[in-house]
Design a protein around this motif. Structure first.
Motif, PDB file in Angstrom:
ATOM      1  N   PRO A 129       0.801  -1.236   0.000  1.00  0.00           N
ATOM      2  CA  PRO A 129       0.000   0.000   0.000  1.00  0.00           C
ATOM      3  C   PRO A 129       0.819   1.264   0.000  1.00  0.00           C
ATOM      4  O   PRO A 129       0.322   2.316  -0.350  1.00  0.00           O
ATOM      5  CB  PRO A 129      -0.815  -0.130   1.301  1.00  0.00           C
ATOM      6  N   HIS A 130       2.155   1.208   0.358  1.00  0.00           N
ATOM      7  CA  HIS A 130       2.959   2.420   0.441  1.00  0.00           C
ATOM      8  C   HIS A 130       4.006   2.511  -0.665  1.00  0.00           C
ATOM      9  O   HIS A 130       4.820   3.423  -0.662  1.00  0.00           O
ATOM     10  CB  HIS A 130       3.655   2.481   1.802  1.00  0.00           C
ATOM     11  N   ASP A 131       4.022   1.543  -1.606  1.00  0.00           N
ATOM     12  CA  ASP A 131       5.044   1.557  -2.639  1.00  0.00           C
ATOM     13  C   ASP A 131       4.691   2.461  -3.804  1.00  0.00           C
ATOM     14  O   ASP A 131       5.560   2.887  -4.555  1.00  0.00           O
ATOM     15  CB  ASP A 131       5.289   0.130  -3.145  1.00  0.00           C
ATOM     16  N   THR A 132       3.449   2.693  -4.031  1.00  0.00           N
ATOM     17  CA  THR A 132       3.027   3.532  -5.150  1.00  0.00           C
ATOM     18  C   THR A 132       2.175   4.673  -4.648  1.00  0.00           C
ATOM     19  O   THR A 132       1.536   4.582  -3.616  1.00  0.00           O
ATOM     20  CB  THR A 132       2.213   2.696  -6.155  1.00  0.00           C
ATOM     21  N   LEU A 133       2.182   5.758  -5.418  1.00  0.00           N
ATOM     22  CA  LEU A 133       1.383   6.924  -5.072  1.00  0.00           C
ATOM     23  C   LEU A 133       0.229   7.055  -6.035  1.00  0.00           C
ATOM     24  O   LEU A 133       0.305   6.620  -7.194  1.00  0.00           O
ATOM     25  CB  LEU A 133       2.238   8.193  -5.119  1.00  0.00           C
ATOM     26  N   ASN A 134      -0.783   7.675  -5.563  1.00  0.00           N
ATOM     27  CA  ASN A 134      -1.922   7.938  -6.432  1.00  0.00           C
ATOM     28  C   ASN A 134      -1.513   8.868  -7.563  1.00  0.00           C
ATOM     29  O   ASN A 134      -0.710   9.780  -7.396  1.00  0.00           O
ATOM     30  CB  ASN A 134      -3.041   8.574  -5.592  1.00  0.00           C
ATOM     31  N   THR A 135      -2.062   8.621  -8.767  1.00  0.00           N
ATOM     32  CA  THR A 135      -1.663   9.403  -9.945  1.00  0.00           C
ATOM     33  C   THR A 135      -1.953  10.885  -9.752  1.00  0.00           C
ATOM     34  O   THR A 135      -1.121  11.746 -10.070  1.00  0.00           O
ATOM     35  CB  THR A 135      -2.404   8.874 -11.181  1.00  0.00           C
ATOM     36  N   ALA A 136      -3.101  11.220  -9.250  1.00  0.00           N
ATOM     37  CA  ALA A 136      -3.448  12.627  -9.043  1.00  0.00           C
ATOM     38  C   ALA A 136      -2.512  13.284  -8.027  1.00  0.00           C
ATOM     39  O   ALA A 136      -2.069  14.421  -8.203  1.00  0.00           O
ATOM     40  CB  ALA A 136      -4.899  12.746  -8.596  1.00  0.00           C
ATOM     41  N   TYR A 137      -2.187  12.541  -6.975  1.00  0.00           N
ATOM     42  CA  TYR A 137      -1.287  13.097  -5.970  1.00  0.00           C
ATOM     43  C   TYR A 137       0.101  13.315  -6.558  1.00  0.00           C
ATOM     44  O   TYR A 137       0.752  14.333  -6.294  1.00  0.00           O
ATOM     45  CB  TYR A 137      -1.223  12.146  -4.775  1.00  0.00           C
ATOM     46  N   THR A 138       0.572  12.365  -7.371  1.00  0.00           N
ATOM     47  CA  THR A 138       1.879  12.519  -7.992  1.00  0.00           C
ATOM     48  C   THR A 138       1.915  13.726  -8.920  1.00  0.00           C
ATOM     49  O   THR A 138       2.886  14.491  -8.946  1.00  0.00           O
ATOM     50  CB  THR A 138       2.221  11.244  -8.780  1.00  0.00           C
ATOM     51  N   THR A 139       0.851  13.919  -9.684  1.00  0.00           N
ATOM     52  CA  THR A 139       0.797  15.071 -10.587  1.00  0.00           C
ATOM     53  C   THR A 139       0.818  16.384  -9.820  1.00  0.00           C
ATOM     54  O   THR A 139       1.510  17.337 -10.199  1.00  0.00           O
ATOM     55  CB  THR A 139      -0.472  14.985 -11.449  1.00  0.00           C
ATOM     56  N   LEU A 140       0.102  16.454  -8.734  1.00  0.00           N
ATOM     57  CA  LEU A 140       0.069  17.669  -7.925  1.00  0.00           C
ATOM     58  C   LEU A 140       1.441  17.989  -7.346  1.00  0.00           C
ATOM     59  O   LEU A 140       1.905  19.140  -7.369  1.00  0.00           O
ATOM     60  CB  LEU A 140      -0.963  17.518  -6.804  1.00  0.00           C
ATOM     61  N   VAL A 141       2.110  16.967  -6.832  1.00  0.00           N
ATOM     62  CA  VAL A 141       3.438  17.191  -6.259  1.00  0.00           C
ATOM     63  C   VAL A 141       4.406  17.652  -7.335  1.00  0.00           C
ATOM     64  O   VAL A 141       5.239  18.551  -7.127  1.00  0.00           O
ATOM     65  CB  VAL A 141       3.936  15.896  -5.580  1.00  0.00           C
ATOM     66  N   GLY A 142       4.323  17.084  -8.540  1.00  0.00           N
ATOM     67  CA  GLY A 142       5.190  17.502  -9.631  1.00  0.00           C
ATOM     68  C   GLY A 142       4.981  18.954 -10.014  1.00  0.00           C
ATOM     69  O   GLY A 142       5.942  19.691 -10.272  1.00  0.00           O
ATOM     70  N   CYS A 143       3.716  19.384 -10.060  1.00  0.00           N
ATOM     71  CA  CYS A 143       3.429  20.789 -10.386  1.00  0.00           C
ATOM     72  C   CYS A 143       4.004  21.738  -9.340  1.00  0.00           C
ATOM     73  O   CYS A 143       4.588  22.780  -9.665  1.00  0.00           O
ATOM     74  CB  CYS A 143       1.924  20.991 -10.524  1.00  0.00           C
ATOM     75  N   ILE A 144       3.854  21.381  -8.077  1.00  0.00           N
ATOM     76  CA  ILE A 144       4.356  22.247  -7.006  1.00  0.00           C
ATOM     77  C   ILE A 144       5.873  22.355  -7.082  1.00  0.00           C
ATOM     78  O   ILE A 144       6.457  23.444  -6.957  1.00  0.00           O
ATOM     79  CB  ILE A 144       3.899  21.716  -5.639  1.00  0.00           C
ATOM     80  N   LEU A 145       6.549  21.233  -7.314  1.00  0.00           N
ATOM     81  CA  LEU A 145       8.005  21.269  -7.421  1.00  0.00           C
ATOM     82  C   LEU A 145       8.465  22.112  -8.602  1.00  0.00           C
ATOM     83  O   LEU A 145       9.469  22.837  -8.527  1.00  0.00           O
ATOM     84  CB  LEU A 145       8.547  19.846  -7.538  1.00  0.00           C
ATOM     85  N   SER A 146       7.742  22.030  -9.715  1.00  0.00           N
ATOM     86  CA  SER A 146       8.102  22.835 -10.882  1.00  0.00           C
ATOM     87  C   SER A 146       8.001  24.318 -10.581  1.00  0.00           C
ATOM     88  O   SER A 146       8.880  25.115 -10.945  1.00  0.00           O
ATOM     89  CB  SER A 146       7.202  22.469 -12.063  1.00  0.00           C
ATOM     90  N   VAL A 147       6.926  24.749  -9.926  1.00  0.00           N
ATOM     91  CA  VAL A 147       6.755  26.159  -9.579  1.00  0.00           C
ATOM     92  C   VAL A 147       7.861  26.621  -8.642  1.00  0.00           C
ATOM     93  O   VAL A 147       8.429  27.718  -8.800  1.00  0.00           O
ATOM     94  CB  VAL A 147       5.366  26.386  -8.955  1.00  0.00           C
ATOM     95  N   VAL A 148       8.227  25.791  -7.668  1.00  0.00           N
ATOM     96  CA  VAL A 148       9.287  26.171  -6.725  1.00  0.00           C
ATOM     97  C   VAL A 148      10.617  26.334  -7.438  1.00  0.00           C
ATOM     98  O   VAL A 148      11.374  27.289  -7.194  1.00  0.00           O
ATOM     99  CB  VAL A 148       9.382  25.115  -5.600  1.00  0.00           C
ATOM    100  N   LEU A 149      10.927  25.429  -8.357  1.00  0.00           N
ATOM    101  CA  LEU A 149      12.186  25.546  -9.093  1.00  0.00           C
ATOM    102  C   LEU A 149      12.236  26.804  -9.949  1.00  0.00           C
ATOM    103  O   LEU A 149      13.287  27.469 -10.064  1.00  0.00           O
ATOM    104  CB  LEU A 149      12.383  24.297  -9.952  1.00  0.00           C
TER     105      LEU A 149
END
Length: 503
Positions: free
Chosen positions: A382-402
């Motif tokens: 249950p902890h090896d994979t992340l939900n697709t929507a959650y992964t997309t959100l985290v990627g967007c936030i990291l892009s804005v920070v960079l």
């Protein structure tokens, strides 16, 4: 003196002789002809009818239970009397054979919590059509073998959560036509429900809401005998979907009482049939869809055969490929378990599809369908994979920070931090000073670029001025282009020298 003629067997022609019989002999003769109710075990109470081990005192205008009662009584009928209170001493002696007690239509308003101490073998108890208002704590806890309990047509409004404890064999509970406003979920919830309960009648009470989600999780054989009709229920889409599934499964509690299953619309209070709520305003409920069981490659899943027939063992499964699975077990990837469930091991993508469970019931056959979807990837935990929507959100936030770091936190390209810049020179009307002046724009100091500290050997220019933009001399090139010189900031100084220009 009573004389009985005696004929000697060896003397047919002889004359009959008369022998006197005393009172003791007469009593012995009568005891041989009397029924068992005249024995020491007890006698048939007055105004009652006794037949074998049955004792019927119905409609005898009794206000108390007659005593003494024979010990071998198996069925005691006290219905249609005036027994308003059932105390603990109604049966002063133990009745080990009593298995049915009928006390309906008595105006009964009180039952002692110790009333059933002397009847531990009771299996059928009828307390219907009385005036009971509450079911107290541990009221029936002494009846460990009770199977049928009738409490309908009373005035019951309060049911203690422990009233039905220790009733491990109770199969049928009738609580209809009372004043119950709280759904007794403890009777059905996993872990606290009665283990053998197969029928629960809550019809014609004062229920306004039911836990539809938890009721949907109950096995079909229990929902088949869960009666909720003739209650002032509030309309709700979850309630509609619960009953809609029951109608498609042909559950008796829904199919036999479709007209009596009604609810009040929000706002108006108009009574409508619950099964007619599909697409109707203001709720606009949608029809229920059966859940799809999802799994992943290599998993092991168990498909349950949720039949409305309890305890039926004659069943088999049909796979999406049309293969029949028979027997009580197997060694392959598809195994039929002893409880009728189907176990699938090491799932593959081709295992996706609809599985059919065929059940041979006592009256009718039933087919239960289970939809299985196998995803074409493995799931390790249950902890090896992340939900697709959650992964997309985290990627967007990291892009804005960079991007923000790049724009505002870029390191200084100078050798030292920038200091206070020199204020701009005062404006002058002279063309020579504003446009044609060779004075550098930046003085050497803290704000000067790092390269300005490295001066060539020709550090001064014409008229002794420092060449701020001077460049070291380049080696002379050989070839046809050797005469071409590199441009130098001195060219500006040589043209615009201190010699005044005469116009």
């Amino acid at each position: 003196m009573l004389r009985v003629p005696i004929m000697p067997p060896s003397c047919p022609p002889c004359v009959a002789m008369r022998v006197p019989m005393g009172p003791l002999s007469l009593l012995l003769a009568l005891s041989l002809l009397s029924p068992p109710w005249g024995s020491a075990a007890g006698s048939c109470p007055p105004r009652c009818v006794c037949a074998s081990n049955l004792l019927s005192c119905s409609q005898a205008n009794l206000s108390v239970v007659p005593t003494p009662l024979p010990r071998f009584t198996a069925v005691l009928d006290l219905s249609h009397n005036n027994v308003t209170r059932l105390r603990a001493d109604w049966a002063p002696a133990r009745l080990p054979h009593l298995h049915a007690l009928l006390l309906s239509h008595n105006g009964l308003a009180f039952v002692s919590t110790e009333a059933f101490t002397h009847v531990p073998r009771l299996r059928h108890l009828d307390l219907s059509s009385n005036r009971l208002r509450t079911l107290d704590e541990n009221l029936f806890s002494d009846l460990g073998e009770l199977e049928v309990l009738l409490l309908y047509n009373n005035e019951i409004a309060t049911v203690d959560r422990t009233a039905f404890e220790n009733l491990g064999r109770l199969r049928k509970l009738y609580l209809g036509q009372n004043r119950i406003a709280r759904f007794p979920l403890e009777l059905l919830r996993e872990g606290t429900r009665l283990p053998q309960l197969a029928l629960l009648d809550l019809s014609a009470n004062r229920l306004r809401a039911v836990p539809a989600g938890e009721l949907q999780a109950l096995p079909a054989w229990l929902r088949d005998r869960l009666y909720l009709h003739n209650n002032p229920l509030n309309c709700d889409c979850l309630l509609f979907q619960l009953l809609d599934r029951g109608r498609r499964r042909h559950l008796s509690a829904v199919e036999d009482f479709q007209d009596e299953l009604r609810c009040a619309l929000p706002g108006t209070g108009t009574q409508v049939k619950i099964l007619d709520l599909a697409g109707k305003q203001p709720l606009n409920c949608s029809k229920a869809r059966e859940a799809v069981l999802e799994a992943h490659l290599g998993d092991t899943v168990t498909l349950g055969c949720d039949s409305r027939w309890q305890g039926v063992r004659s069943r088999h499964w049909v796979t999406p490929g049309g293969d029949r699975v028979l027997g009580d077990g197997g060694n392959g990837s598809v195994v039929l378990l002893a409880n009728g469930s189907l176990e699938l091991r090491a799932l593959r993508p081709e295992d996706t599809g609809t599985y059919s469970c065929w059940v041979a019931g006592p009256l009718l056959n039933e087919t239960v369908y289970v939809e299985l979807l196998v995803h074409n990837f493995t799931l390790h935990g249950p902890h090896d994979t992340l939900n697709t929507a959650y992964t997309t959100l985290v990627g967007c936030i990291l892009s804005v920070v960079l991007v923000l770091i790049y724009l505002y936190l870029t390191p200084c390209r100078c050798c030292c931090c920038r200091g206070a810049e020199k204020p701009p020179a005062p404006r002058d009307d002279s063309i020579n000073s504003s446009v044609l002046s060779t004075t550098p724009n930046h003085a050497g100091g803290a704000g000067e670029p790092c390269g300005s500290h490295i001066a060539s050997s020709a550090g001064t220019g014409q008229n002794g001025r420092f060449k701020g933009g001077g460049t070291p001399p380049l080696p002379v090139r050989q070839g046809p282009k050797a005469q071409r010189k590199v441009s130098d900031p001195d060219s500006v100084s040589s043209v615009f020298s201190d010699t005044p220009i005469v116009v």
